[in-house]
Design a protein around this motif. Sequence first.
Motif, PDB file in Angstrom:
ATOM      1  N   ASP A 166      44.225   9.166  34.016  1.00  0.00           N
ATOM      2  CA  ASP A 166      42.807   8.803  34.114  1.00  0.00           C
ATOM      3  C   ASP A 166      42.573   7.399  33.548  1.00  0.00           C
ATOM      4  O   ASP A 166      43.373   6.905  32.752  1.00  0.00           O
ATOM      5  N   ASP A 167      41.478   6.780  33.960  1.00  0.00           N
ATOM      6  CA  ASP A 167      41.013   5.510  33.369  1.00  0.00           C
ATOM      7  C   ASP A 167      42.034   4.395  33.477  1.00  0.00           C
ATOM      8  O   ASP A 167      42.085   3.514  32.603  1.00  0.00           O
ATOM      9  N   ASP A 221      40.145   3.137  37.003  1.00  0.00           N
ATOM     10  CA  ASP A 221      38.919   3.067  36.231  1.00  0.00           C
ATOM     11  C   ASP A 221      37.852   2.261  36.977  1.00  0.00           C
ATOM     12  O   ASP A 221      38.159   1.303  37.693  1.00  0.00           O
ATOM     13  N   GLU A 244      37.530   5.687  40.822  1.00  0.00           N
ATOM     14  CA  GLU A 244      36.382   6.219  40.084  1.00  0.00           C
ATOM     15  C   GLU A 244      35.226   5.225  40.137  1.00  0.00           C
ATOM     16  O   GLU A 244      35.437   4.030  40.304  1.00  0.00           O
TER      17      GLU A 244
END
Length: 278
Positions: free
Chosen positions: A180-181, A203, A237
């Motif tokens: 993630d990110d 991200d 995202e």
Amino acid sequence: AAKKDGKNTISYYARQMQSDSARNALVANDLPKALIEEQFELYFQPLYSSSGETVTALEALIRWNHPAVGLVSPGEFLPLAEEMGFMPKIDEWVLREACRCGKEFQETYNRNLRISVNLSTHFFTQSQFASRVFEALDATGLPYESLQIEITERHMLKNLEETKQLLTFLQTSGIGVALDDFGKGYSSLNYLRELPIQTLKLDASLIPDSLERSADVEFVHNIIKIAHLYQLKVVAEGIETSEQQQMLSTLGCNGLQGFWLARPASVDELKRRILTAS
Ligand code: C2E
Ligand code: MG
Ligand code: MG
Ligand code: MG
């Protein structure tokens, strides 16, 4: 007049700081009770296919309904929970609740959506980690293949070799792992080569506002290409406009997530608006 404005500004900030610290104190004081008093709630944000047409997964995102303050965001209370040592307990609850909801969505709505769960470093680095995950899956009946966990580069800081073994073990059991990110903080390109993960989540800070920022567009395009070299799926995202959706889809992203497509929703709203849609 300038002087008077200045004074007002100062007292405004002073009042603001006072109320911020009062709020912080209240939030910190009430956090230990939140779990027992069932004040946490999971919201779910859909992940879409690159066409933006099909929901492929749901990411569980925790919310705290504080009886006096109202909805408190994870950005506000998770750092406190971490300091106070509550993260493993919170993660345990999130994992169980997310699996329970996922099973219900599959049974009641016949929707085979993967459930994606964010986990803190503290929970992830416990020696009991894998068995806790299996317990949650077994207790709720959610198929192992229907769970994905989301970790960040912070999870790699301790022992990279051990982490790699754990990730491999999880994936052998069918559980998906996403990083993630990516692009925020100290993400290393080496992770794309070395980590046994299936999915890379870009991200929001990497997503250009418009095609006119051509260097930024090529930058993210090349990261997507590197991830694909290592057979990773890429999810963008923070898609907030149709231009960004179009751009990231054209650049080869496999999945898209963001307010433009769908905001995180309560389970009730999800049932009404997402799960019952064709
Ligand atoms: P994350 O895992 O990267 O989750 C994405 C965050 O971005 C969510 O914020 C989501 O609401 C927000 N977001 C989604 N689309 C957009 C968009 O288009 N624009 C903007 N500006 N934001 C968007 P949220 O729910 O406030 O969560 C923040 C972070 O808190 C998460 O980032 C995750 O790191 C952590 N978190 C949330 N829920 C949990 C949980 O249940 N357990 C743990 N350990 N961490 C959690
Ligand atoms: Mg996440
Ligand atoms: Mg993220
Ligand atoms: Mg995150």
